[in-house]
Design an enzyme around this catalytic site. Structure first.
Site, PDB file in Angstrom:
ATOM      1  N   TYR A 103      -4.486  -7.069  -4.671  1.00  0.00           N
ATOM      2  CA  TYR A 103      -3.114  -7.305  -4.252  1.00  0.00           C
ATOM      3  C   TYR A 103      -3.167  -8.054  -2.920  1.00  0.00           C
ATOM      4  O   TYR A 103      -3.674  -7.537  -1.935  1.00  0.00           O
ATOM      5  CB  TYR A 103      -2.340  -6.000  -4.138  1.00  0.00           C
ATOM      6  CG  TYR A 103      -1.027  -6.223  -3.434  1.00  0.00           C
ATOM      7  CD1 TYR A 103      -0.110  -7.141  -3.939  1.00  0.00           C
ATOM      8  CD2 TYR A 103      -0.727  -5.585  -2.245  1.00  0.00           C
ATOM      9  CE1 TYR A 103       1.062  -7.413  -3.286  1.00  0.00           C
ATOM     10  CE2 TYR A 103       0.458  -5.840  -1.580  1.00  0.00           C
ATOM     11  CZ  TYR A 103       1.340  -6.763  -2.105  1.00  0.00           C
ATOM     12  OH  TYR A 103       2.504  -7.042  -1.433  1.00  0.00           O
ATOM     13  N   LYS A 201       6.564   0.091  -8.445  1.00  0.00           N
ATOM     14  CA  LYS A 201       6.256  -0.510  -9.749  1.00  0.00           C
ATOM     15  C   LYS A 201       6.522   0.495 -10.875  1.00  0.00           C
ATOM     16  O   LYS A 201       7.622   0.988 -10.991  1.00  0.00           O
ATOM     17  CB  LYS A 201       4.821  -1.020  -9.758  1.00  0.00           C
ATOM     18  CG  LYS A 201       4.391  -1.718  -8.470  1.00  0.00           C
ATOM     19  CD  LYS A 201       5.198  -2.958  -8.138  1.00  0.00           C
ATOM     20  CE  LYS A 201       4.644  -3.610  -6.882  1.00  0.00           C
ATOM     21  NZ  LYS A 201       5.555  -4.529  -6.238  1.00  0.00           N
TER      22      LYS A 201
HETATM   23  C1  LIG Z   1      -1.346  -3.441  -6.997  1.00  0.00           C
HETATM   24  C2  LIG Z   1      -0.403  -3.352  -5.826  1.00  0.00           C
HETATM   25  N1  LIG Z   1      -0.709  -2.562  -4.807  1.00  0.00           N
HETATM   26  C3  LIG Z   1       0.106  -2.445  -3.736  1.00  0.00           C
HETATM   27  C4  LIG Z   1       1.282  -3.160  -3.647  1.00  0.00           C
HETATM   28  C5  LIG Z   1       2.176  -3.019  -2.443  1.00  0.00           C
HETATM   29  O1  LIG Z   1       3.277  -2.219  -2.772  1.00  0.00           O
HETATM   30  P1  LIG Z   1       4.722  -2.333  -2.084  1.00  0.00           P
HETATM   31  O2  LIG Z   1       5.288  -3.670  -2.439  1.00  0.00           O
HETATM   32  O3  LIG Z   1       5.464  -1.172  -2.661  1.00  0.00           O
HETATM   33  O4  LIG Z   1       4.504  -2.215  -0.614  1.00  0.00           O
HETATM   34  C6  LIG Z   1       1.643  -4.007  -4.689  1.00  0.00           C
HETATM   35  C7  LIG Z   1       2.901  -4.808  -4.602  1.00  0.00           C
HETATM   36  O5  LIG Z   1       3.082  -5.771  -5.275  1.00  0.00           O
HETATM   37  C8  LIG Z   1       0.772  -4.104  -5.807  1.00  0.00           C
HETATM   38  O6  LIG Z   1       1.074  -4.919  -6.845  1.00  0.00           O
END
Ligand SMILES: Cc1ncc(COP(=O)(O)O)c(C=O)c1O
Length: 380
Positions: A103, A201
């Site tokens: 990510y 998500k």
């Molecule tokens: C695999 C993954 N981890 C962490 C995150 C970060 O999460 P957040 O957007 O809720 O801060 C995302 C966001 O797209 C993600 O896809």
């Protein structure tokens, strides 16, 4: 609820949590920012102040701890708030290992913090056997962070295999399991110490909450440091978001199953499309970790896939521009299907191929999704 009930039952009934005053079957939203002390100076319910204590937040935390087979769970204001709380709880100068492609927001944050000397980071292709050993520093590395399947190439990392190596080196293994969800993979059962989710998500699943979660196998020293960090700094989830998250969790198994079924059908259909040079999806036999995914992901392969369009960035952006049903938006794991030209959001430093479109497959009728993609892929 009984030890023997399945995850589906526990989720649908939110562990049997109800509202006790009137017998409502849905737990209430507690909005209070502070709680009354008794005349004897105690807090009878153990709840003191809203920066860290909120009974509405505790309910989905209990559900997540139970579903992931952890001792405790902590919710945060976002997935990033959850992940960074772990790293901010490490000593200054700690050594961290993370995936080379993951990510991107977290990859960028780790690089930026390493650049100012907060800690040191090695990025490696941790899905490749032997890659970890090249960067692991026995008795020095503090934490190995993996993401499986990983964004947006959907490589699968063997949690069990890595856990033994990481523990032998005296380090902690943390898994970003956002894409797998506890329906497909239980990292703590495979030897991980911490599971992280962007609850934005699949856990919530309706694109209307931003939240994050950490689930700890044991409430040891690192758990207490992370808990203190959250208490002291305050990256907490709101009470309404926690309540919505609980509502989303009740249907997690149905949503994830349907998304996975749809994603597999789409991947198979797109695999032979003349305008697509590659379909990246762990459920296709040609995927490099197909057999690992079959073992580690309880029969489904996730609701995320990427397609690479012949002709580069312009061709990919033009395909995304023609869809009518898929929504052109970032994020993933919701009931509605999303399509995204990934390099556009990650910017010029991206490691993602510029012809790649990331698809987050929702729960719509799959023939509608395929028909829309096929019309968008037609050459003028
Ligand atoms: C695999 C993954 N981890 C962490 C995150 C970060 O999460 P957040 O957007 O809720 O801060 C995302 C966001 O797209 C993600 O896809």
């Amino acid at each position: 609820m009984s030890e023997s009930w399945s995850a589906e039952t526990l989720l649908a009934q939110a562990l049997g949590e109800v509202e006790s005053e009137f017998g409502g079957v849905v737990p209430p939203i507690h909005v209070s920012a502070t709680y009354i002390r008794s005349p004897d100076n105690s807090y009878p319910a153990g709840v003191v102040y809203g920066r860290d204590d909120n009974p509405t937040v505790r309910v989905p935390e209990r559900v997540l701890a139970r579903i992931e087979n952890g001792e405790e769970a902590l919710l945060f204001a976002s997935g990033m708030a959850a992940a960074t709380a772990v790293f901010e709880s490490l000593p200054i100068g700690a050594h961290i290992i993370a995936p080379r492609i993951m990510y991107w927001g977290l990859h960028k944050w780790l690089s930026d913090r390493a650049a100012i000397g907060r800690f040191s980071v090695d990025f490696a292709d941790l899905h490749i056997p032997g890659a970890l050993e090249k960067v692991l520093r026995p008795q020095q590395t503090a934490i190995v962070w993996i993401e499986t399947p990983s964004n947006p190439m959907w490589r699968v990392t063997d949690i069990k295999l890595l856990a033994d190596t990481v523990h032998a080196a005296g380090a902690v293994l943390a898994v970003d399991s956002t894409v797998a969800t506890p329906i497909l993979t239980r990292p703590l059962d495979l030897g991980a110490d911490i599971v992280m989710h962007s609850a934005t998500k699949y856990l919530n699943g309706h694109s209307d909450v931003v939240a994050g979660a950490l689930i700890f196998k044991h409430t040891g020293e690192l758990y207490h440091r992370v808990q203190s960090y959250r208490h002291d700094v305050g990256p907490i989830v709101g009470h309404f978001e926690a309540w919505l998250l609980l509502r989303g969790l009740r249907t997690l198994h149905l949503r994830v199953s349907k998304s996975c079924e749809n994603a597999l059908s789409i991947a198979r259909r797109m695999a032979n499309h003349q305008r697509i040079s590659e379909v990246l999806y762990p459920g296709l036999p040609e995927h490099p970790e197909y057999f690992l995914a079959r073992k580690q992901m309880s029969g489904y392969f996730g609701g995320m896939l990427s397609i690479r369009i012949e002709g580069g960035a312009d061709a990919a952006i033009s395909v995304a521009g023609k869809v009518k049903l898929w929504k052109r938006a970032t994020s993933l794991g919701s009931v509605e299907s999303l399509i995204e030209h990934r390099a556009s959001i990650e910017g010029p430093t991206t490691l993602v191929p510029e012809d790649l479109l990331r698809l987050s497959v929702g729960i719509e009728e799959v023939t509608d999704l395929i028909a829309d993609l096929e019309q968008a892929l037609k050459l003028p």
